[in-house]
Motif scaffolding. Structure first.
Motif, short mmCIF file in Angstrom:
data_model
loop_
_atom_site.label_atom_id
_atom_site.label_comp_id
_atom_site.label_asym_id
_atom_site.label_seq_id
_atom_site.Cartn_x
_atom_site.Cartn_y
_atom_site.Cartn_z
N ASP A 92 55.39 39.70 35.27
CA ASP A 92 55.69 39.38 35.98
C ASP A 92 55.91 38.00 36.33
O ASP A 92 54.45 38.14 37.00
CB ASP A 92 55.12 40.80 37.52
N TYR A 93 57.24 37.44 37.05
CA TYR A 93 56.54 35.61 37.39
C TYR A 93 57.20 34.74 38.39
O TYR A 93 58.52 35.87 38.48
CB TYR A 93 56.93 34.49 36.36
N VAL A 138 44.90 43.31 33.58
CA VAL A 138 45.74 43.70 34.66
C VAL A 138 45.38 41.81 34.88
O VAL A 138 44.10 42.10 36.13
CB VAL A 138 45.21 44.24 35.46
N ILE A 139 46.00 40.93 35.84
CA ILE A 139 46.31 39.69 36.78
C ILE A 139 46.46 39.92 37.50
O ILE A 139 48.10 40.11 37.54
CB ILE A 139 47.05 38.59 35.57
N ARG A 150 45.45 32.07 44.18
CA ARG A 150 44.19 33.20 44.03
C ARG A 150 44.24 34.45 43.40
O ARG A 150 45.66 35.10 43.74
CB ARG A 150 42.56 33.86 45.31
N PHE A 151 43.62 34.83 41.79
CA PHE A 151 43.88 36.09 41.01
C PHE A 151 42.79 37.41 40.39
O PHE A 151 42.28 36.64 40.69
CB PHE A 151 44.84 34.85 39.80
N LYS A 152 43.40 38.19 41.16
CA LYS A 152 42.31 39.61 40.58
C LYS A 152 42.22 39.74 39.64
O LYS A 152 43.81 39.97 38.52
CB LYS A 152 42.44 40.28 41.77
N VAL A 153 41.76 39.22 38.84
CA VAL A 153 41.75 40.17 37.30
C VAL A 153 40.78 41.05 37.09
O VAL A 153 39.57 41.57 37.12
CB VAL A 153 40.83 38.69 36.49
N ALA A 154 41.22 41.99 35.91
CA ALA A 154 40.70 43.81 35.97
C ALA A 154 40.48 43.60 34.29
O ALA A 154 41.81 43.35 33.72
CB ALA A 154 41.24 44.77 36.33
N LEU A 173 54.06 31.00 38.35
CA LEU A 173 52.77 31.58 37.91
C LEU A 173 53.52 33.08 38.69
O LEU A 173 54.25 33.79 38.86
CB LEU A 173 51.41 31.33 39.51
N PRO A 174 52.24 33.41 37.77
CA PRO A 174 52.30 35.50 37.35
C PRO A 174 52.66 35.90 39.05
O PRO A 174 51.38 35.64 39.65
CB PRO A 174 51.48 35.56 36.55
#
Length: 316
Positions: A278-279, A311-312, A40-44, A285-286
Motif C-alpha cells: 500500500d503506497y 509488517v511495515i 518513521r516506520f514500525k516493523v514487525a 513511500l509505503p
C-alpha cells in the motif's frame, strides 16, 4: 533467499515528468525527497512453525525505524536507517547473558538509492557483517555451553548461515530486507488495469543456481485523489529448484549419509509468497506493507509448516 517485488519489463514505461497522477490506468512511483526529510516506520516480524499440525514455535519482534535523507543529488539519494532493538529477546538469550548481547542492540544503516528511489546498496555493509559474525559467534558459544552440542559441531552447522548473513547480498536481502522491500517498487510506472503473470528467478543466497518462480502482480486500489495505490504480489517458487537448494544447504551443514539421501529423494518443498503493498504515490513511500511466506516441508514422517510474516507501517 531474496524476497523482492518482481516487475516485468513488459509493463515498465518511460518515466513521466509530471509529479501528479492524472488517471487510474497507470501508477508512477518516483521519489521526490529532500535532504533532511525524516519518516518513521514500525516493523514487525513474526515467525510461526507447526509440526504434524501442532504449533511448536511462535516468535515475534518489532521496532521503529527512522528513515532520514542525508543527501540528495541529481542522480541519487543517501539515506540513514536507524533503530534500536533487543537482540537478547529476539534470540531468547538467558537473562544472565543479556548484557553480553547489548552491544548488538543499536543499529545504523547507511545506504543509497537511484534518483527515483530504487535501492542501490548499503554503504557500511562490512561493519554490519562483522557485527553479524560476532553475534553468531556469541550465540554459538552460549548454545554450546549448555552441553547438548559442541562448539565445533554447531559452528559447522551454522557456517552457511554465517556466510550468508555477513555477506553484502545477505545483509541487504536477509538482515535488512525491510529496506529492500520498501524501495522495491520505486523507479517505475505500472499498468493497473490488468494482472500480469510472469517467470522470475530468485537469487540463491547460499550459493548455487537461482530458484525459478512463477509470479502474478495486480492492483486492487488506485486513487489519484488520495495519492494511494495497493498492489498484490503472488509468487510460487519452483519445488524442484527449492528442493535442490535445500539439499545443497543441508549438505553444507554436515547432513549426509544413506538415511539422509533416502529421505531427500521423497522430500517435498512448497513455498508460496503473498505480499500486499500500500503506497503513497506522492511520497513514493509505503503506507503499509505486509509480506507473507508459507513454507510446507514433507520429509518422510516429518510434516512441517512455517509462516514468516513482516509488517511495515509508516508512522503518521
Amino acid at each position: 533467499m531474496k524476497l523482492r517485488l518482481l516487475f516485468l519489463f513488459a509493463f515498465l514505461f518511460q518515466m513521466a515528468s509530471a509529479h501528479a497522477q492524472t488517471d487510474t490506468s497507470t501508477v508512477q512511483l518516483v521519489s521526490y525527497w529532500s535532504k533532511g526529510d525524516v519518516y518513521r516506520f514500525k516493523v514487525a516480524k513474526i515467525q510461526q512453525q507447526w509440526r504434524k499440525g501442532a504449533l511448536v514455535k511462535n516468535d515475534s519482534s518489532q521496532y521503529t525505524g527512522k528513515f532520514e535523507v542525508l543527501d540528495s543529488t541529481e542522480t541519487s539519494y543517501r539515506i540513514k536507517w536507524s533503530y534500536t532493538t533487543n537482540v537478547a529477546n529476539t534470540y531468547e538469550i538467558p537473562e544472565n547473558l543479556q548484557e553480553r548481547f547489548s552491544k548488538y542492540n543499536l543499529t545504523e544503516v547507511i545506504y543509497t538509492t537511484s534518483e527515483t528511489g530504487a535501492f542501490n546498496g548499503i554503504e557500511n555493509w562490512q561493519e554490519i557483517g562483522k557485527m553479524m559474525t560476532g553475534m553468531f559467534t556469541d550465540i554459538i558459544e552460549v548454545t554450546s555451553a549448555q552441553g547438548k552440542i559442541s562448539n565445533e559441531e554447531l559452528r559447522k552447522k551454522m557456517q552457511p548461515m554465517i556466510n550468508a548473513y555477513s555477506s553484502k547480498a545477505g545483509i541487504e536481502q536477509l538482515v535488512f530486507k525491510e529496506l529492500y522491500i520498501i524501495h522495491n517498487a520505486l523507479g517505475a510506472e505500472f499498468e493497473t488495469e490488468r494482472a500480469v503473470e510472469y517467470d522470475e528467478e530468485i537469487d540463491n543466497m547460499f550459493g548455487g543456481k537461482p530458484i525459478k518462480a512463477k509470479g502474478k502482480l495486480y492492483f486492487t486500489h488506485v486513487s489519484p485523489d488520495q495519492n494511494r495505490c495497493v498492489m498484490i504480489q503472488e509468487l510460487k517458487l519452483d519445488p524442484a529448484d527449492t528442493k535442490a537448494m535445500m539439499s545443497a544447504l543441508f549438505k553444507k551443514m554436515g547432513m549426509s549419509g544413506k538415511e539422509y539421501n533416502a529421505a531427500m529423494k521423497t522430500a517435498k518443498f512448497n513455498i508460496v509468497d503473498l505480499n500486499r503493498f500500500d503506497y503513497n504515490t506522492e511520497l513514493a513511500l509505503p503506507n503499509f506493507i505486509e509480506t507473507k511466506r508459507e513454507s510446507l516441508i514433507l520429509i518422510q514422517e516429518e510434516n512441517v509448516k512455517r509462516i514468516d510474516r513482516m509488517v511495515i507501517e509508516r508512522v503518521l
